[in-house]
Design a protein around this motif. Structure first.
Motif, short mmCIF file in Angstrom:
data_model
loop_
_atom_site.label_atom_id
_atom_site.label_comp_id
_atom_site.label_asym_id
_atom_site.label_seq_id
_atom_site.Cartn_x
_atom_site.Cartn_y
_atom_site.Cartn_z
N ILE A 141 -83.70 27.49 -1.25
CA ILE A 141 -82.20 26.82 -0.50
C ILE A 141 -82.63 25.71 -1.35
O ILE A 141 -81.71 24.48 -1.26
CB ILE A 141 -82.09 27.02 0.43
N PHE A 142 -83.98 24.72 -1.37
CA PHE A 142 -84.13 23.97 -1.23
C PHE A 142 -84.79 23.60 -3.34
O PHE A 142 -85.06 24.21 -4.12
CB PHE A 142 -85.65 23.06 -0.57
N TYR A 143 -84.58 22.50 -3.47
CA TYR A 143 -84.74 21.78 -5.02
C TYR A 143 -84.69 20.70 -4.97
O TYR A 143 -84.34 19.67 -4.35
CB TYR A 143 -83.58 22.62 -6.09
N ARG A 144 -86.18 20.27 -5.86
CA ARG A 144 -86.22 18.45 -6.22
C ARG A 144 -85.90 18.11 -7.40
O ARG A 144 -85.80 18.91 -8.62
CB ARG A 144 -88.28 18.29 -6.02
N ASP A 145 -85.39 17.51 -7.35
CA ASP A 145 -83.91 17.34 -8.52
C ASP A 145 -85.13 16.18 -9.26
O ASP A 145 -86.23 15.35 -8.68
CB ASP A 145 -82.58 16.02 -7.75
N CYS A 146 -84.36 15.27 -9.96
CA CYS A 146 -85.36 14.40 -11.03
C CYS A 146 -85.86 13.11 -10.53
O CYS A 146 -86.47 12.73 -11.08
CB CYS A 146 -84.45 14.75 -12.45
N GLU A 147 -84.34 13.22 -9.74
CA GLU A 147 -84.85 11.47 -8.76
C GLU A 147 -85.90 11.61 -7.38
O GLU A 147 -86.33 11.42 -7.11
CB GLU A 147 -84.10 10.93 -8.24
N LYS A 148 -86.65 12.81 -7.83
CA LYS A 148 -87.20 13.11 -6.38
C LYS A 148 -86.70 13.27 -5.07
O LYS A 148 -87.50 13.62 -4.02
CB LYS A 148 -88.66 12.50 -6.44
N PHE A 149 -85.02 13.31 -5.10
CA PHE A 149 -84.55 14.14 -4.13
C PHE A 149 -84.43 15.29 -3.88
O PHE A 149 -84.35 15.54 -5.04
CB PHE A 149 -82.83 13.45 -4.47
N LEU A 150 -84.49 15.29 -2.82
CA LEU A 150 -84.41 16.88 -1.70
C LEU A 150 -83.71 17.18 -1.72
O LEU A 150 -82.78 16.91 -0.75
CB LEU A 150 -85.68 17.10 -0.71
N GLN A 151 -83.06 17.89 -2.77
CA GLN A 151 -81.19 18.93 -2.83
C GLN A 151 -81.52 19.92 -2.16
O GLN A 151 -82.74 21.02 -1.96
CB GLN A 151 -81.36 18.86 -4.46
N PHE A 152 -80.97 20.62 -1.07
CA PHE A 152 -80.67 21.97 -0.86
C PHE A 152 -79.28 22.74 -0.34
O PHE A 152 -78.32 21.77 -0.13
CB PHE A 152 -81.48 22.27 0.61
N PHE A 153 -78.80 24.15 -0.86
CA PHE A 153 -77.67 24.21 -0.11
C PHE A 153 -77.63 24.47 1.53
O PHE A 153 -78.20 25.26 1.73
CB PHE A 153 -77.45 25.60 -0.73
N TYR A 154 -76.06 23.87 1.85
CA TYR A 154 -76.75 23.58 3.39
C TYR A 154 -75.49 25.42 3.37
O TYR A 154 -75.42 25.20 5.39
CB TYR A 154 -76.31 22.52 3.98
N LYS A 155 -74.32 25.62 3.16
CA LYS A 155 -73.59 26.70 2.93
C LYS A 155 -73.84 27.67 3.93
O LYS A 155 -73.69 27.80 5.26
CB LYS A 155 -72.84 26.57 2.39
N PRO A 156 -75.03 28.46 3.89
CA PRO A 156 -75.98 29.43 4.44
C PRO A 156 -76.04 28.80 6.20
O PRO A 156 -76.34 29.77 7.13
CB PRO A 156 -77.01 30.30 3.84
N LEU A 157 -77.28 28.06 6.00
CA LEU A 157 -77.01 27.80 7.10
C LEU A 157 -76.33 27.02 8.40
O LEU A 157 -76.39 27.46 9.59
CB LEU A 157 -77.66 26.15 7.05
#
Ligand code: IPE
Length: 257
Positions: free
Chosen positions: A105-121
């Motif tokens: 559910i987490f992913y580090r984007d090209c700007e090094k920002f930590l993205q995540f898919f929070y809906k399931p949580l």
């Protein structure tokens, strides 16, 4: 979304960092019992994150990182094993905990920002289910890397706005110098703006994500206006996790900006 607690169980609390793949079973079961009591008394809406301890760090070190596909596979394998032990213990004491695979559910984007898919949580928490995440591998625009449970906690706090961010460690909190040194004093409060003056030292253990200092540096990076209380305390001392989860007085270090 507002929740009651985000709790990080340090790898040194649930495993013996001096060994390889060695779990502190007695502590894990005691902690599960404390979390269960807190769940029924005061904290249905919470997220738990645990560290890698002797499952994560040595595996990463053996492979010299996680860039190699086999290294990623091995680190994820052992972290899921540890996660299952924690979730099983919580289930055994009646906490409706579920494993939540961080790398999925987490992913580090090209700007090094930590993205995540929070809906399931979010949906799980609405149902009073307790997701249990863990320090893990994170895939990213610039390759794979190790994601520390501490960074996960701070990042989660930006979305879930907990009443309390709780770090259960194997020491009582933040000291003015390394806690093993003579005369080291526990700090009641630590300001993230002042962490430059603390001599953190190193515990000489295999830790690929940095110890206390990294925890605080992530705090500085992710600090936001909705943070109410951050506490670092000793999770190996009986009763403190329960007290912290229920907002009672706990010996430890409060973190402020
Ligand atoms: C580390 O997570 C995860 C891996 C090494 C895969 P943490 O950095 O949160 O672990 P601890 O709490 O220091 O053991």
């Amino acid at each position: 979304m507002h929740i009651t607690n985000i709790l990080k169980l340090g790898g040194s609390v649930i495993t013996d960092k001096k060994g390889h793949y060695s779990i502190r079973y007695a502590d894990v079961y005691r902690i599960a019992q404390e979390i269960s009591l807190a769940y029924s008394m005061c904290s249905k809406r919470m997220l738990i994150v645990h560290g890698g301890g002797s499952f994560g760090h040595p595996t990463v070190a053996e492979h010299g990182g996680v860039e190699n596909p086999m290294a990623t596979s091995q680190v994820v394998y052992f972290m899921r094993e540890l996660n299952m032990v924690i979730v099983d213990a919580l289930n055994a004491y009646g906490v409706p905990a579920i494993p939540m695979d961080t790398h999925a559910i987490f992913y580090r984007d090209c700007e090094k920002f930590l993205q995540f898919f929070y809906k399931p949580l979010e949906e799980a928490i609405e149902k009073s289910i307790v997701p249990v995440l863990y320090g893990d591998v994170v895939f990213g625009c610039k390759g794979s890397d190790v994601l520390s449970g501490d960074e996960i906690v701070w990042r989660l706090s930006t979305v879930f706005k907990p009443c309390r961010i709780l770090f259960a460690s194997d020491v009582d909190g933040v000291y003015d110098k390394h806690p093993s040194e003579v005369g080291a004093k526990l700090l009641d409060v630590v300001s993230l703006r002042n962490i430059g003056v603390i001599e953190f030292g190193s515990q000489g253990r295999t830790d690929v994500t940095g110890e206390m200092k990294a925890k605080l540096l992530y705090g500085l990076r992710y600090w936001h206006g909705d943070i109410a209380e951050v506490l670092i305390f000793n999770g190996l001392k009986k009763g403190r996790i329960y007290n912290a989860l229920c907002g009672k007085d706990v010996h430890g270090t409060r973190v402020i900006l």
